[in-house]
Structure formats: structure tokens, C-alpha cells
Scaffold this motif. Sequence first.
Motif, PDB file in Angstrom:
ATOM      1  N   GLU A  78     -50.764  49.900  27.193  1.00 54.46           N
ATOM      2  CA  GLU A  78     -52.070  50.568  27.269  1.00 54.46           C
ATOM      3  C   GLU A  78     -53.089  49.618  27.901  1.00 54.46           C
ATOM      4  O   GLU A  78     -52.901  48.395  27.894  1.00 54.46           O
ATOM      5  N   ARG A  79     -54.149  50.205  28.426  1.00 52.11           N
ATOM      6  CA  ARG A  79     -55.225  49.371  28.956  1.00 52.11           C
ATOM      7  C   ARG A  79     -55.915  48.647  27.807  1.00 52.11           C
ATOM      8  O   ARG A  79     -56.303  49.266  26.811  1.00 52.11           O
ATOM      9  N   ALA A  80     -56.088  47.342  27.973  1.00 51.67           N
ATOM     10  CA  ALA A  80     -56.700  46.552  26.906  1.00 51.67           C
ATOM     11  C   ALA A  80     -58.117  47.029  26.602  1.00 51.67           C
ATOM     12  O   ALA A  80     -58.511  47.143  25.435  1.00 51.67           O
ATOM     13  N   SER A  81     -58.897  47.324  27.650  1.00 52.78           N
ATOM     14  CA  SER A  81     -60.281  47.737  27.424  1.00 52.78           C
ATOM     15  C   SER A  81     -60.363  49.065  26.675  1.00 52.78           C
ATOM     16  O   SER A  81     -61.280  49.281  25.877  1.00 52.78           O
ATOM     17  N   ASP A  82     -59.397  49.956  26.895  1.00 49.14           N
ATOM     18  CA  ASP A  82     -59.396  51.234  26.176  1.00 49.14           C
ATOM     19  C   ASP A  82     -59.126  51.036  24.696  1.00 49.14           C
ATOM     20  O   ASP A  82     -59.569  51.841  23.869  1.00 49.14           O
ATOM     21  N   THR A  83     -58.379  49.981  24.367  1.00 47.59           N
ATOM     22  CA  THR A  83     -58.025  49.727  22.970  1.00 47.59           C
ATOM     23  C   THR A  83     -59.077  48.890  22.267  1.00 47.59           C
ATOM     24  O   THR A  83     -59.586  49.274  21.203  1.00 47.59           O
TER      25      THR A  83
END
Length: 290
Positions: free
Chosen positions: A82-87
Motif C-alpha cells: 500500500e502507499r505509505a502516505s495513504d496509511t
Amino acid sequence: MNGLSLGIPGVVGVRPGTHFCALYSGPDERDRLLFSFLEEGLRHGDKCLCLIDDVEPERVRDRALRPAGPERSPRSAQLDVERASDTYLRSGAFSIDDMMSFLLERMDAAVGDDFGLLRAAGEMSWVLPGPPGWEELFRYESAVNQAVVQMPAILICLYDLQKFGADMLVEVLHTHPRVLLDRTVIDNPHYVDPTEYAPPAELTSGSPYPLVKAGAGRDEVTDRWASLTDAELRIASGVAQGLTNREIAEELYLSPHTVDAHLKHVYLKLDIHTRVELTVLALQHHGATG
């Protein structure tokens, strides 16, 4: 559970419940660490989680799961990317409670799916733009050490030495008990227990705090490091390994007084004041420490 491999040659005997920081320089070195870690988890039958912004998630999945074949489908269920910024910013701002809940949710899901271990890697460049709430990052990193002890999990936070400022890397060292550098796991002598850790005042007062490695001053810092003598470099290396001045003196067959004098000169040349600052610079210039 016996000691586990990270998939990195020479790094064995890792126990579940461990929180690492992996320090690297540039994408090639990151990929060697990251994909070795993920591929070992897939081989071992673990649940693997990768949070990354610098590479498209699908590219990470394709590389980690190759080659294509009948075994790819079941292995695919082992890996989430997953995208780190989304998490880390899933509510629009960084929140310790949100991230702790996320980790516990993923841990529970892994256990519910009969995985014996969760291996999670988080690439940390999401923090560099200074998103809302980022000031809580190191409180979170410190708190994770208490939480992960109770988990069948190995957590690795990925920090690029070419991107992060020295002040940020000081806090990285303060909040991770073990450091992975150059395919070696180091028990971090600068780690601060979560019951004693307090972030610097700049992180709690709202005053400016340097996130990235200073571009304008980078050449100056490199020139200062290049001015160190061979003896000073050996002493800097000893400090980075967590040795005391007396231990460095014994290892280098010098007197403690000589080591003290060299160290004072190093501090003056580099315009620093503490051993942890020297450790950060030694890590950033680790190819020069011998």
C-alpha cells in the motif's frame, strides 16, 4: 519461535517482537534490503506488509512475487502493498492512535488467516513534506517498541540517509533499539527507553524543525568530514559502534587522554556537540569510516 532470518546474508537470529530501523543510501540499497526482507517472509509462509511511496505498489508486488507460475496465486495472498502516505495519513493527518489501531488490525487479520508472523516494512519518506501531525512521529516510533514486544511481528522502518536531516536521524536512533546497516544488525547504543523518551522541544513547540538533509549545507558537511584524519575517523567509527572512550583507546592502542583530545577536535571540525550527532554523521558517511 526460534530466531528468524531477515533474508539478508549474515543477519540471523532475529526474534519476533523486534522493531528495527533500516538505514540506507538511495533506491538501489533500499531495494536490496526491502525485497530480501519480503521474499524471505514469503518463503517462510509469513504475512508480509509493505508501505511505500517511492515505488508503485504494483511494481513492488510484481517483483516480490516473481516469477509468475502456479505458486504465485497462494503467495499473492501473503503480500499486501500500500502507499505509505495513504496509511500513515489515513485520516488526513498523522495520528498515533490511528497507526496503532492499523497495526493491531493487521496483526489480528494475520492471526485470523493462520499466519504465524507478520513482517511489515514502512518506507518513511511520507513525512518529508511535513504533513499535519508529523510532529508525533517519534512519539509513535517510541511507543511501537512497547507494543511490538507482545506481537508475533517484525517491523522495519526504512530511512534514506540521503534524504533525512541529521536532527531527524538523531530521533530515529533514539527510538529504535536495533539498527540495520550494511547487512549488519547493530544493537543501538543510543536507543532511549519509551518510559524515558521525550521528543526535542522543536517538535512540540511548533518552531521550525529540519526534516530533510540540508541541500545547501551538504557540501560543507562533506568537506568537514573529509577533513578528519585517519585517527579521527577510526575514533568516530568507535563512537558509532557505541564504544566508550576507554574502550576505543584499548582497541586502537591509544591512551584515553589521546582519544579525548581527538574527539574534541572532531567535534570542533564538524561543529557538533554530542556522540549521537557524531554517530549520525558517521552513518551518513559510513563508507568513509572504514
